[in-house]
Design an enzyme around this catalytic site. Structure first.
Site, PDB file in Angstrom:
ATOM      1  N   HIS A 153      49.765  -0.029  -2.833  1.00 43.79           N
ATOM      2  CA  HIS A 153      50.652   0.170  -2.423  1.00 43.79           C
ATOM      3  C   HIS A 153      51.271  -1.150  -2.462  1.00 43.79           C
ATOM      4  O   HIS A 153      50.685  -1.663  -2.654  1.00 43.79           O
ATOM      5  CB  HIS A 153      50.767   0.160  -1.259  1.00 43.79           C
ATOM      6  CG  HIS A 153      52.177  -0.863  -0.600  1.00 43.79           C
ATOM      7  ND1 HIS A 153      53.577   0.047   0.116  1.00 43.79           N
ATOM      8  CD2 HIS A 153      53.042  -1.826  -0.372  1.00 43.79           C
ATOM      9  CE1 HIS A 153      54.583  -0.875   0.571  1.00 43.79           C
ATOM     10  NE2 HIS A 153      53.807  -1.785   0.015  1.00 43.79           N
ATOM     11  N   HIS A 173      63.665  -3.546   4.607  1.00 44.33           N
ATOM     12  CA  HIS A 173      63.790  -5.729   5.269  1.00 44.33           C
ATOM     13  C   HIS A 173      64.496  -6.141   4.372  1.00 44.33           C
ATOM     14  O   HIS A 173      65.687  -6.970   5.308  1.00 44.33           O
ATOM     15  CB  HIS A 173      62.166  -6.128   4.626  1.00 44.33           C
ATOM     16  CG  HIS A 173      61.224  -5.824   4.938  1.00 44.33           C
ATOM     17  ND1 HIS A 173      60.444  -5.554   6.331  1.00 44.33           N
ATOM     18  CD2 HIS A 173      59.852  -4.952   5.201  1.00 44.33           C
ATOM     19  CE1 HIS A 173      59.449  -5.509   7.181  1.00 44.33           C
ATOM     20  NE2 HIS A 173      58.709  -4.521   6.484  1.00 44.33           N
ATOM     21  N   TYR A 227      53.209 -12.882   2.292  1.00 46.76           N
ATOM     22  CA  TYR A 227      53.674 -11.954   2.507  1.00 46.76           C
ATOM     23  C   TYR A 227      54.816 -11.375   2.387  1.00 46.76           C
ATOM     24  O   TYR A 227      55.684 -12.460   2.317  1.00 46.76           O
ATOM     25  CB  TYR A 227      53.954 -11.149   4.423  1.00 46.76           C
ATOM     26  CG  TYR A 227      53.296 -10.442   4.732  1.00 46.76           C
ATOM     27  CD1 TYR A 227      53.026  -9.283   4.399  1.00 46.76           C
ATOM     28  CD2 TYR A 227      55.289 -10.219   5.567  1.00 46.76           C
ATOM     29  CE1 TYR A 227      53.036  -7.687   5.239  1.00 46.76           C
ATOM     30  CE2 TYR A 227      54.248  -9.143   5.959  1.00 46.76           C
ATOM     31  CZ  TYR A 227      54.278  -7.155   5.982  1.00 46.76           C
ATOM     32  OH  TYR A 227      53.928  -6.099   6.721  1.00 46.76           O
TER      33      TYR A 227
END
Length: 342
Positions: free
Chosen positions: A199, A20, A290
């Site tokens: 996570h 990302h 997010y």
């Protein structure tokens, strides 16, 4: 709680979530070098794909420097002890992508859905189990569902054949007590043989603390990334997690100093910008947005003159979830018009 002797599996995210901040443009050479370093440090499981999983190459999510096949084909043959995993989001990745990953030698497939939409994972999870893969159900944005709600979703994934379920703090919004509440509830509800994972992201600097809380509550698989390379303020920093686990007597099988060297010598030099908690990454965690929205919001700020922080807060207010990257542009335009009219 005394965790001495507790054994966990650490799962590296550097080459997947780390895509990302690299805008999915990691080179094959970078992938291979870092993967070999992780392998030599004792990391047992390494994830390799586009940041948004198999098939993520698109206008919406970003075009990578190489295909998933090229990345996986380059890394898998080099591994001496580590196994390789791939992420798959139904609606982005298909069963054909899953077959391809299996044929290339991927050991673990992680089928990821929003934390209220486990029902869309049935086809992919059941197919992966038929192939005999280590099959993980990955419930994203876990702060957006209650512990009781997550239990129902986790049980669905387990019923489809998942042998491990992940509670995934995609926004880095959870705190140790909210992690424990979710992990404990899911642990109590699943079969004893079904593994549980966590996570974390570091947007509120809670990555390591949350991971330890998850281990206390029964998680045995923990995600982290070398130097934290990942979306937002990054993933739980692997080298810090390993050091803390070592001090607490939690067994990881990872060399404390070798993983530091991977982070410092191999990962930090390839960063396009420092992975840190800047105001925008902090806003992700605070507003529960997010993680991979960060660069898209910064891009929209340059284009429309609306501060990224305002865009992210509005995205949080609207309850946007992973996969809605296209709405960032829409939100920025709306805010710019409102500002011009004021």
């Amino acid at each position: 709680m005394d965790l001495r002797g507790t054994r966990i599996t650490v799962h590296d995210m550097t080459l997947r979530d780390g895509m990302h901040p690299k805008r999915h443009l990691m080179t094959l050479e970078q992938m291979k070098t870092i993967a070999q370093g992780l392998d030599q440090a004792g990391i047992p499981l390494i994830e390799v794909t586009h940041g948004d999983g198999l098939g993520g190459s698109s206008v919406n999510y970003g075009f990578p420097a190489h295909t998933d096949e090229e990345y996986l084909g380059a890394v898998i043959p080099l591994m001496k002890q580590a196994k390789v995993s791939a992420l798959l989001l139904p609606g982005i990745g298909t069963v054909d992508h899953l077959k391809m990953a299996h044929e290339l030698g991927v050991n673990t497939i992680r089928v990821a859905t929003h934390c209220t939409e486990a029902d869309v994972s049935e086809q992919h999870i059941s197919y992966a189990r038929k192939l005999g893969m280590d099959t993980v159900g990955f419930l994203m944005m876990a702060h957006m569902n209650s512990p009781e709600g997550l239990v129902q979703q986790a049980k669905l994934m387990e019923s489809y054949g998942a042998n491990c379920i992940y509670v995934t703090d995609s926004a880095g919004h959870l705190l140790p007590d909210t992690v424990k509440a979710r992990i404990s509830a899911v642990r109590d509800a699943l079969k004893p043989e079904t593994e549980l994972g966590f996570h974390g992201h570091h947007n509120l600097a809670m990555g390591v603390a949350n991971s330890i809380a998850a281990i206390e509550a029964g998680a045995t698989r923990i995600d982290a990334a070398a130097a934290g390379l990942g979306a937002g303020a990054g993933n739980t920093p692997m080298e810090v997690l390993i050091a803390v686990c070592d001090l607490m007597g939690i067994e990881t099988g990872v060399d404390v100093f070798k993983i530091q060297d991977v982070a410092e010598d191999l990962v930090v030099p390839i960063m396009d910008f420092p992975i840190r908690i800047d105001r925008d990454a902090l806003t992700l965690g605070y507003a529960g947005v997010y993680g991979s929205f960060l660069l898209f919001a910064k891009r929209a700020e340059k284009k429309y003159g609306v501060p990224a922080r305002e865009i992210l807060v509005e995205m949080g207010r609207r309850g946007m979830v992973g996969g809605q990257e296209d709405m960032i542009e829409d939100t920025a335009i709306t805010l710019a018009k409102a500002s011009a009219a004021a």
